[in-house]
Motif scaffolding. Structure first.
Motif, short mmCIF file in Angstrom:
data_model
loop_
_atom_site.label_atom_id
_atom_site.label_comp_id
_atom_site.label_asym_id
_atom_site.label_seq_id
_atom_site.Cartn_x
_atom_site.Cartn_y
_atom_site.Cartn_z
N LEU A 162 4.48 6.10 -0.67
CA LEU A 162 3.13 5.61 -1.11
C LEU A 162 3.33 4.10 -1.80
O LEU A 162 2.39 3.30 -1.52
N THR B 177 -1.44 10.86 5.36
CA THR B 177 -0.54 9.66 5.89
C THR B 177 0.85 9.86 5.54
O THR B 177 1.66 9.77 6.12
N GLN C 261 1.19 1.02 -0.59
CA GLN C 261 0.23 0.21 -1.88
C GLN C 261 1.11 -0.75 -2.39
O GLN C 261 0.79 -1.12 -3.39
N ARG D 97 -4.49 10.17 1.52
CA ARG D 97 -3.09 9.48 1.41
C ARG D 97 -2.03 10.48 1.53
O ARG D 97 -1.02 10.11 2.19
#
Length: 626
Positions: A92, A211, A96, A208
């Protein structure tokens, strides 16, 4: 000691404890390691200030206490961010990266601002500590004006790893190294971090998690190829394969207490094995077995993330994998699927194919909502054959039906396999027609659909050839704020292909982009600069940009805008000035040297390089004789 003194002592103790806690944080093993370590190092250097103030006997003045209170708030925010990086999902954080980098920059600004309110030069502290704090403050001040350069290799690798079914092993190897997910144990910790996120989200997965699970599976395959023995020493290999591991409680169905094969979520947020909860519901129960709360509805939502984690845990621990359920096409009630969902989808498709205009409109609207709801629906709807029917409705004379159809295709295109089905259905020309003549909402969603499809490289060519770019430019000029954003995003992605750069330039995109640059209040400066930067790399783009009188606004952007915008403006300026004395002289007359010199010292790495290159060119410009 007076109440005031007690309050000061408590404040200083909190500051000391914050720096101590930061000092004990484990080594960072994530993509933000550099900025993480820099922040930790600078915070640790503040510790002597707090220790000396604690040892002092004088009561602190009100302005000092106020400054230290600001610093305490800033350090607590920093500690929270650092812990989230250490404990959070590395995948993550990579996805991000830009947002997390901004958070670190914001924390740096908070601490630097707080230090401005601490008059450490007037405090009763040793000269050595004062010099150290002055040095740290200078470091924070410099860091405050500097943004990290984007990791383009990481961005490219992540995009390819998500898009391609079988990515190049070298790409997965790079990602494994960059994300510090090199061993099975690393992956186990990552799977637990993702699992914790699911639990914190009430057990409800979103895009999210889908993915992240996809990337985790691909990285796991890569690591297993590199470490086929699961990190076990030679003598322990048989133990790894033969032991009977304890099944985590979260992986057991609360009804059967067995390892779940097909976990689903009910309306209370609890997860159960599908067959068990279906039997419970079929028996007439209206409550959640675990919480006894009344169920708001009886729909069962697949928990894909948990299913992926269970499969990963089974492979890692030598447990037989749960048998995969059949596709939704073969599901039966009470076994592995939701017959009513599939029956509902089939009924909607019948209306799409044979219904009257009102039924078609309603059915397209229902499919639009179902496709938006979750990944399972997107697979089922596509497998049922909806995409060709929706593509036919793109030409409907009813604007609402057309809007529903293009939005349903947009939602379905989130699934990678569906992208190919949409293109194979011949939908691209019809989507472009909607982009040209549809309602404003339909045009916006058509632009977003084209962007989604353009993630696949070969689709960039087909979309450009279908005439999408002039229609996108029209939406960029005349659309709503959201429509302009959708258009700009699609244009940027399509322009990665050289042929589409030429199409965009010849369609007259440059003047509108320069106009957007001159209107900061319009909220499109970021997008305009990004597109201009990519067009400037093509000779025709460079000429067109030069003809639009861009130098004054580029210099102003470099002087006043955000780090990323300054970087793109410098790149455009470099493209224009390379080999063209006219632009160099104009830039020099407008004071570009001063802003470029400042950018070469405080910008991103790429911005520094571009600024330095333009400065070298400017130094060669001969002064104009009077």
């Amino acid at each position: 000691m007076s109440p005031r003194g007690n309050s000061q002592e408590a404040l200083l103790s909190q500051l000391s404890e914050a720096t101590r806690t930061v000092s004990t944080l484990p080594e960072c093993r994530a993509v933000v390691k550099k900025i993480y370590c820099n922040l930790v190092r600078r915070i640790k250097l503040l510790s002597p200030l707090f220790e000396e103030l604690k040892d002092g006997e004088e009561e602190l003045q009100d302005d000092v206490v106020s400054g230290l209170e600001l610093l305490r708030i800033a350090l607590n925010s920093a500690l929270e961010l650092l812990k989230s990086v250490h404990e959070g999902s590395k995948i993550l954080q990579a996805l991000q990266l830009e947002q997390i980098t901004v958070k670190f920059h914001q924390i740096t600004e908070l601490i630097e601002d707080a230090l401005c309110y601490v008059p450490y030069t007037t405090l009763d502290i040793t000269e050595e500590v004062q010099e150290q704090i002055e040095l740290v403050h200078t470091q924070f001040r410099r860091a405050k004006g500097r943004m990290e350069s984007p990791d383009l290799q990481l961005e490219m690798d992540l995009t390819i790893a998500q898009r391609e079914r079988n990515p190049d092993p070298a790409i997965l190897k790079r990602l494994s190294e960059k994300l510090h997910l090199r061993t099975i144990n690393d992956l186990k910790r990552e799977s637990l971090a993702i699992h914790d996120m699911v639990i914190a989200n009430g057990g409800l997965p979103d895009e999210r998690f889908e993915t992240m699970s996809l990337l985790l599976r691909k990285l796991k395959d890569c690591v297993l190829m590199e470490n086929p023995d699961f990190d076990a020493p030679e003598g322990d290999k048989s133990f790894v394969k033969l032991r009977s591991p304890v099944i985590p409680d979260d992986f057991r169905c609360p009804i059967s207490l067995e390892l779940m094969k097909d976990p689903v979520i009910v309306s209370t947020g609890q997860t159960y094995e599908r067959s068990c909860i279906q039997k419970w519901l079929d028996a007439g129960h209206k409550t959640c077995p675990k919480t006894q709360q009344t169920l708001l509805h009886t729909a069962l939502t697949p928990n894909y993330v948990l299913k992926s984690l269970i499969a990963f845990w089974c492979e890692s621990n030598g447990v037989e994998l749960p048998k995969k359920q059949g596709s939704c096409r073969n599901k039966r009630s009470g076994v592995g699927g939701s017959e009513c969902d599939r029956a509902a989808i089939d009924a909607l498709l019948q209306k799409l194919a044979n219904g009257n205009p009102e039924e078609q409109r309603a059915a397209a609207g229902e499919l639009r909502l179902l496709a938006k709801r979750n990944a399972d629906n997107r697979v089922c709807i596509a497998e049922a054959g909806a995409i060709p029917l929706l593509a036919e409705l793109l030409g409907s004379p009813d604007s609402r039906t057309q809007e529903h159809a293009v939005t349903a295709l947009l939602n379905l295109s989130i699934n990678e396999a569906n992208k190919g089905t949409i293109v194979n259905a011949g939908a691209i020309p019809d989507i472009v027609d909607v982009l040209k003549v549809g309602s404003m909402e339909a045009r916006e969603n058509a632009a977003a659909t084209l962007f989604s499809l353009s993630v696949v490289d070969e689709n960039k060519v087909a979309i450009g050839a279908a005439g999408a770019i002039p229609a996108l430019i029209d939406l960029l000029c005349q659309g709503t704020p959201r429509g302009k954003k959708d258009a700009a995003t699609a244009i940027f992605n399509l322009s990665i292909y050289q042929g589409n750069k030429v199409r965009a330039v010849r369609s007259g995109i440059v003047p509108p982009l320069i106009g957007l640059l001159k209107d900061p209040g319009g909220g499109m400066v970021d997008e305009a600069l990004a597109i201009l930067a990519i067009l400037a790399s093509h000779p025709e783009g460079k000429v067109a940009i030069g003809q639009a009188d861009p130098i004054p606004v580029l210099v102003e952007v470099i002087r006043t805008s955000s780090p990323r915008n300054r970087e793109n403006a410098a790149a455009i300026l470099w493209s224009l000035c390379t080999g063209d004395g006219q632009y160099l002289k104009l830039a020099k007359d407008l004071g570009a040297e001063e802003v470029l010199r400042e950018l070469s010292e405080s910008g991103t790495d790429r911005a520094k390089r571009k600024a330095s290159s333009v400065l070298e060119l400017l130094q060669r410009v001969e002064p104009v004789s009077s």
